[in-house]
Design an enzyme around this catalytic site. Structure first.
Site, PDB file in Angstrom:
ATOM      1  N   SER A  46      42.377  39.966  36.588  1.00 40.64           N
ATOM      2  CA  SER A  46      42.428  41.568  37.722  1.00 40.64           C
ATOM      3  C   SER A  46      43.445  42.278  36.887  1.00 40.64           C
ATOM      4  O   SER A  46      43.186  43.404  35.985  1.00 40.64           O
ATOM      5  CB  SER A  46      42.864  41.731  38.892  1.00 40.64           C
ATOM      6  OG  SER A  46      41.973  40.155  39.302  1.00 40.64           O
ATOM      7  N   ASN A  47      44.451  41.387  36.189  1.00 40.03           N
ATOM      8  CA  ASN A  47      45.842  42.325  35.665  1.00 40.03           C
ATOM      9  C   ASN A  47      45.015  42.510  34.293  1.00 40.03           C
ATOM     10  O   ASN A  47      46.335  43.330  33.429  1.00 40.03           O
ATOM     11  CB  ASN A  47      46.489  42.042  35.460  1.00 40.03           C
ATOM     12  CG  ASN A  47      47.417  41.936  36.999  1.00 40.03           C
ATOM     13  OD1 ASN A  47      48.142  42.602  37.622  1.00 40.03           O
ATOM     14  ND2 ASN A  47      47.503  40.517  37.902  1.00 40.03           N
ATOM     15  N   LYS A 165      43.328  30.171  44.178  1.00 42.87           N
ATOM     16  CA  LYS A 165      43.919  31.035  43.497  1.00 42.87           C
ATOM     17  C   LYS A 165      43.741  32.475  44.523  1.00 42.87           C
ATOM     18  O   LYS A 165      42.994  32.799  44.990  1.00 42.87           O
ATOM     19  CB  LYS A 165      43.932  32.225  42.429  1.00 42.87           C
ATOM     20  CG  LYS A 165      45.226  33.489  41.931  1.00 42.87           C
ATOM     21  CD  LYS A 165      45.018  34.107  41.299  1.00 42.87           C
ATOM     22  CE  LYS A 165      45.701  34.836  41.125  1.00 42.87           C
ATOM     23  NZ  LYS A 165      45.424  36.573  40.615  1.00 42.87           N
ATOM     24  N   GLY A 190      48.739  33.764  44.296  1.00 48.91           N
ATOM     25  CA  GLY A 190      48.585  34.598  43.224  1.00 48.91           C
ATOM     26  C   GLY A 190      49.538  35.625  43.681  1.00 48.91           C
ATOM     27  O   GLY A 190      49.232  36.806  42.291  1.00 48.91           O
TER      28      GLY A 190
END
Length: 296
Positions: A46-47, A165, A190
């Site tokens: 996601s990051n 996660k 997470g």
């Protein structure tokens, strides 16, 4: 797959001012992280702004990570798509490039239909056809879907689903997942906000956005806890907690990238529709970090 111990960053993707991949900066970060206290890397999570990457870009980042990561480190690819078919396709492409395992996002677009049966059906099919072990990725703030403990319990007993996660930061939910899951199934928080409680619950690994810019402090929190220095571990956790809030809830990925720049990594720019932090926001991020650094 052996149990993971330690810290894994969901790697940022530096972009140029024109929003192209800055592969030189990406590799520079890997080489610097290779000297940090990390267990491995999550590429295209996601990051990484994965939602804004093409399939070709995703595979390029996996390839670069495999080529430049320290050889003893785990490489996890965030290859979840919204259909089982496309997830399997991308997962196996990442496997061919050298990824060791895959983190699979819960499908979410038709959220009202994503009940326990749908989750079990989706992850079972993906696991059955994936060339590498998979882990479940539960992040309700993005998907607005929260996988059930019942689904986790069933899926945790599939031979090719090895962990999950959970990025919700919900400690009671982590405990519920642990009760439901097979004893060999690895659950990881997470977010750094759940790290100290997770250590107390016996969890051994974390995938945290803050690990992009402050990996060693997260690792040291764990090391102190394992040594039985609980107060010191809690103090470190409390000291760095404000930075975690800043780079996740307050300033988002743009803020995370700027914190990386300020702490010696290569943040680069974000992709539209995300925005880089304003000068005022950058000053606020610097002030948070400077205040932390001043603590004894």
């Amino acid at each position: 797959m052996k149990k993971i111990h330690g810290v894994i960053p969901p790697m940022i993707t530096p972009f140029s001012p024109e929003e192209d991949l800055d592969t030189e900066a990406f590799v520079s970060n890997i080489l610097k992280w290779n000297e940090d206290e990390l267990a491995g890397y999550l590429v295209i999570g996601s990051n990484s702004e994965t939602a804004y990457l093409s399939d070709a870009e995703k595979q390029e980042l996996v390839k670069l990570t495999v080529e430049h990561a320290k050889k003893d480190r785990l490489i996890m690819a965030g290859s979840g798509m919204d259909s089982a078919r496309e997830t399997i396709k991308l997962t196996n492409a990442c496997a061919k490039l050298g990824a060791h395992c895959a983190l699979i996002l819960t499908p979410f677009y038709y959220s009202s239909s994503m009940d326990t049966k749908a989750m079990i059906r989706f992850f079972t099919q993906v696991a059955d056809h994936s060339d590498i072990p998979i882990l479940i990725y539960n992040v309700s703030k993005f998907t607005h879907v929260n996988i059930s403990a019942e689904a986790v319990g069933v899926l945790s007993r599939h031979k090719n689903i090895v962990g999950m996660k959970d990025s919700n930061g919900d400690v009671p939910q982590l405990a519920t997942f642990m009760r439901a899951a097979d004893e060999d199934f690895q659950i990881m928080p997470g977010t750094f906000s759940a790290w100290y409680p997770a250590l107390g619950m016996g969890l051994t690994a974390i995938i945290s956005a803050m690990a992009n810019c402050s990996p060693n402090e997260i690792a040291q929190t764990q090391a102190l806890f394992v040594q039985g220095k609980l107060k010191e571990a809690f103090d470190m956790y409390q000291t760095w907690f404000p930075l975690n809030t800043a780079v996740t809830a307050t300033y988002g990925i743009g803020g995370l990238k700027y914190a990386c720049e300020y702490l010696g990594y290569r943040g680069g720019h974000v992709r539209n529709p995300l925005a880089d932090p304003s000068p005022a926001q950058k000053e606020e991020i610097r002030a948070i970090i400077d205040k932390i650094r001043q603590k004894p």
